[in-house]
Motif scaffolding. Sequence first.
Motif, mmCIF file in Angstrom:
data_model
loop_
_atom_site.group_PDB
_atom_site.id
_atom_site.type_symbol
_atom_site.label_atom_id
_atom_site.label_comp_id
_atom_site.label_asym_id
_atom_site.label_seq_id
_atom_site.Cartn_x
_atom_site.Cartn_y
_atom_site.Cartn_z
ATOM 1 N N ALA A 152 0.846 -1.201 0.000
ATOM 2 C CA ALA A 152 0.000 0.000 0.000
ATOM 3 C C ALA A 152 0.882 1.253 0.000
ATOM 4 N N ILE A 153 2.018 1.197 0.689
ATOM 5 C CA ILE A 153 2.956 2.337 0.685
ATOM 6 C C ILE A 153 3.534 2.526 -0.724
ATOM 7 N N HIS B 35 2.001 1.856 -3.531
ATOM 8 C CA HIS B 35 0.964 2.495 -4.357
ATOM 9 C C HIS B 35 0.757 3.962 -3.975
ATOM 10 N N THR B 36 0.841 4.258 -2.678
ATOM 11 C CA THR B 36 0.720 5.654 -2.239
ATOM 12 C C THR B 36 1.849 6.492 -2.852
ATOM 13 N N THR B 37 3.051 5.939 -2.820
ATOM 14 C CA THR B 37 4.210 6.666 -3.357
ATOM 15 C C THR B 37 4.082 6.851 -4.870
ATOM 16 N N ARG C 57 1.236 7.137 -6.453
ATOM 17 C CA ARG C 57 0.238 8.212 -6.645
ATOM 18 C C ARG C 57 0.881 9.586 -6.428
ATOM 19 N N GLN C 58 1.703 9.697 -5.387
ATOM 20 C CA GLN C 58 2.394 10.975 -5.128
ATOM 21 C C GLN C 58 3.300 11.325 -6.301
#
Length: 356
Positions: A314-315, A317-319, A321-322
């Motif tokens: 999940a981290i 994917h978050t990164t 997106r950022q």
Amino acid sequence: SGLNFDIMRRWFAYRGYDVTFVRNVTDIDDKIIKKAAEQNRPWWSIGYDNERAFNDAYAALGCLPPTYEPRATGHITEMVEMMRGLIERGHAYEADGSVYFDVRSLPGYLSLSNQDLDELRQPAGEGETGKRDPRDFAMWKAARPGEPSWETPWGRGRPGWHLECSAMAHKYLGSEFDIHGGGIDLIFPHHENEIAQAKGFGDAFARYWVHNAWVTMSGEKMSKSLGNSVLVSEMVKAWRPVVLRYYLGTPHYRSTIEYSEESLREAESAYARIEGFVQRVTELAGHAVEPAGEVPPAFAEAMDDDLGVPQALAIVHTTVRQGNSALAADDKDAAVARLAEVRAMLGVLGLDPLDA
Ligand SMILES: [Zn+2]
């Protein structure tokens, strides 16, 4: 699956541990002997076929090779030595050319599976004569006509399934080691019996046990015996290996994976989002952006917490997106910095498209 242990090993290496990873090869057992007889081939040729198929599948999925891959039949000497020690210590006995472990002799037997020995009902296996207690298990089986056998002080015979693991662990990992892995279905009897043999012999054996859940299909465990197994060798023809790795390797090791084409397609598009980001920023940078020296702290925290790969992913994917937001805002430096982090994390998971 074996992918869980590959990711665990990569994480420990990232954390600076010098990992010794041993994967045993069972090259003699009832199934191999049966198949050899059916196909009228030597038992060892079936063993080599199995080993090759396993290794090809692991390699296709990007698993690093183990430090050692000992074959059971190469360790008969060590097995005999262990049986001799167990007999001397009163934990084992010979009967009709077989050697059995005396389960009542070892306090604490069945503590891994938390079972009560008094309530255990074990039918004697085929040809297991002379047992003092039906729950005693065979470490060594007396030779039978047409089966391979090796010479021992108790006559010719062949190893039972459990003995090889205790004997090879002792040889390659010493009397005590950190982690023993395996499928959840192996806790009893296999792992209990490994522990019994090792402890009876005087080894402390594994400090921690890590049991991974199954891949199921329509709720049933995928296995060759059930005939519902989609073999990795078949799957890699239809799917990119890295997508299979993403699909099979990123759920938590204790979670069951219910195999379906639909969920595999979802994994494929999730991986494509990561890959697309890597490609866009690499093109923008004009060169391959080196992975960051460290993964983001939240990723490390997730991995350190019982190998929380889903949270760690999940981290990622978050990164991503950022990084995509940075791309949209024309912030090249930020996008490149996010890619460096993403590559560091993907390297730990064995999913970096630029590593392939
Ligand atoms: Zn084992």
